[in-house]
Design an enzyme around this catalytic site. Structure first.
Site, mmCIF file in Angstrom:
data_model
loop_
_atom_site.group_PDB
_atom_site.id
_atom_site.type_symbol
_atom_site.label_atom_id
_atom_site.label_comp_id
_atom_site.label_asym_id
_atom_site.label_seq_id
_atom_site.Cartn_x
_atom_site.Cartn_y
_atom_site.Cartn_z
ATOM 1 N N SER A 14 -5.057 7.799 -1.751
ATOM 2 C CA SER A 14 -4.419 6.552 -2.187
ATOM 3 C C SER A 14 -4.736 6.301 -3.659
ATOM 4 C CB SER A 14 -4.945 5.377 -1.366
ATOM 5 O OG SER A 14 -4.587 4.167 -2.022
ATOM 6 N N HIS A 39 -0.391 8.613 -1.856
ATOM 7 C CA HIS A 39 -0.087 7.352 -1.162
ATOM 8 C C HIS A 39 -0.171 6.245 -2.198
ATOM 9 C CE1 HIS A 39 0.020 4.661 2.354
ATOM 10 N NE2 HIS A 39 -0.854 3.910 1.713
ATOM 11 N N ASP A 41 -0.072 2.372 -2.977
ATOM 12 C CA ASP A 41 -0.240 1.070 -2.322
ATOM 13 C C ASP A 41 0.298 -0.052 -3.197
ATOM 14 O OD1 ASP A 41 -3.215 2.277 -0.880
ATOM 15 O OD2 ASP A 41 -1.487 1.506 0.209
ATOM 16 N N MET A 43 1.225 -3.825 -3.802
ATOM 17 C CA MET A 43 0.802 -5.127 -3.286
ATOM 18 C C MET A 43 1.345 -6.241 -4.169
ATOM 19 S SD MET A 43 -3.180 -4.254 -2.527
ATOM 20 C CE MET A 43 -3.622 -2.835 -1.547
ATOM 21 N N HIS A 72 3.787 2.689 0.129
ATOM 22 C CA HIS A 72 3.415 1.713 1.156
ATOM 23 C C HIS A 72 3.638 0.312 0.591
ATOM 24 C CE1 HIS A 72 -0.199 -0.072 3.618
ATOM 25 N NE2 HIS A 72 0.943 -0.582 3.997
ATOM 26 N N MET A 74 3.239 -3.270 0.667
ATOM 27 C CA MET A 74 2.547 -4.423 1.243
ATOM 28 C C MET A 74 3.062 -5.660 0.491
ATOM 29 S SD MET A 74 -1.232 -2.732 1.615
ATOM 30 C CE MET A 74 -0.859 -1.464 0.399
ATOM 31 N N MET A 143 -2.485 0.389 10.305
ATOM 32 C CA MET A 143 -3.524 0.006 9.348
ATOM 33 C C MET A 143 -4.866 -0.067 10.056
ATOM 34 S SD MET A 143 -2.215 -0.159 6.427
ATOM 35 C CE MET A 143 -3.625 -0.860 5.558
ATOM 36 N N ASP A 181 -4.622 4.250 7.579
ATOM 37 C CA ASP A 181 -4.873 3.868 6.190
ATOM 38 C C ASP A 181 -5.936 2.782 6.134
ATOM 39 O OD1 ASP A 181 -2.687 2.309 3.662
ATOM 40 O OD2 ASP A 181 -4.788 2.920 3.604
HETATM 41 C C1 DX5 Z 1 -4.875 -1.355 1.929
HETATM 42 C C2 DX5 Z 1 -4.904 -0.061 1.181
HETATM 43 C C3 DX5 Z 1 -6.265 0.674 1.337
HETATM 44 C C4 DX5 Z 1 -6.253 2.015 0.661
HETATM 45 C C5 DX5 Z 1 -7.262 2.958 1.263
HETATM 46 O O1 DX5 Z 1 -5.906 -2.145 1.624
HETATM 47 O O2 DX5 Z 1 -3.878 0.716 1.694
HETATM 48 O O3 DX5 Z 1 -6.498 0.796 2.704
HETATM 49 O O4 DX5 Z 1 -5.056 2.611 0.811
HETATM 50 O O5 DX5 Z 1 -8.500 2.500 0.915
HETATM 51 P P1 DX5 Z 1 -9.853 3.273 1.346
HETATM 52 O O6 DX5 Z 1 -9.482 4.669 1.749
HETATM 53 O O7 DX5 Z 1 -10.689 3.236 0.091
HETATM 54 O O8 DX5 Z 1 -10.384 2.475 2.477
HETATM 55 ZN ZN ZN Z 2 -1.650 2.044 2.052
#
Ligand code: DX5
Ligand code: ZN
Length: 222
Positions: A14, A39, A41, A43, A72, A74, A143, A181
């Protein structure tokens, strides 16, 4: 590319855990360390209590490296922003069942845009909430932390949801991948793989590892 079958293991670091001041180099580092996918993320500070990055960063990664982009979202309105992430070069777009949109229609539009289709649910969301959409998706993201931040502790209470997703896939003769994830590393990957996950998103356990290639290799060989 998305693997042929859900029997294939995919390791997807990620970007959230990377050095945002060196995104090009960090993505290259992940590729050289054996990452299958990146990946990303996204947000919006509304659906989750953090703001990360938007389409411009997705485009920057797309233009600076050649790797499958697992985006992804969010965000509260994935339907509204969808065209911009398609244009930015996303290969797979995952939206949340809890967000404020017509889920079936958004999934259809992702498919029509030529991207692979992903649906995500948070730890507190019952697995039944995604049942109506299983025949529309290429990937189900369970998740394993409350989304918003990397480096959180894995939530084992999500394991039965992964098992149920695998059961439905077998019963319905479907072929969606199961991705996890959040808090995924050597200590927790065994449990999610046993439960049925084949795509492992790992941020801190790969980007912060002393040897990223070794970290990815260990996850792949579990
Ligand atoms: C949502 C994100 C995190 C990230 C992974 O909060 O999607 O989960 O990708 O984070 P780690 O692998 O550091 O927990
Ligand atoms: Zn993610």
């Amino acid at each position: 590319m998305i693997p042929r079958t859900y029997k294939d293991r995919v390791i997807a670091p990620s970007l959230l855990a990377a050095d945002f001041g060196r995104i090009r180099e960090e993505t290259t580092r992940a590729i050289h360390a054996g990452a299958d996918w990146m990946h990303l993320d996204v947000m919006d500070g509304h659906f989750v209590d953090n703001i990360s990055f938007g389409p411009a960063i997705v485009q920057a990664v797309h233009e600076s490296n050649d790797i499958f982009l697992d985006v992804h979202l969010m965000i509260s309105r994935p339907d509204h922003f969808l065209p911009r992430f398609v244009a930015a070069g996303a290969d797979l777009i995952t939206v949340h069942v809890e967000a404020d949109h017509d889920v079936a229609n958004t999934l259809l539009r992702i498919r029509e845009a030529g991207c692979q289709v992903g649906l995500a649910l948070n730890p507190a969301t019952p697995i039944e909430s995604v049942e109506p959409y299983l025949n529309q998706i290429d990937l189900l993201l369970c998740m394993t932390v409350v989304p918003g931040f990397g480096g959180q502790a894995f939530m084992p209470e999500v394991l039965p949801k992964i098992e149920q997703a695998k059961k439905w896939r077998d019963q319905l003769g479907l072929s969606y991948h199961i991705e996890v994830d959040g808090g995924i590393g050597l200590k927790t990957a065994q449990a999610v793989i046993a439960a049925g996950a084949n795509i492992l998103v790992a941020g801190s356990s790969t980007f912060n590892a002393p040897d990223m290639a070794e970290a990815i290799r260990s996850l792949r060989n579990l």
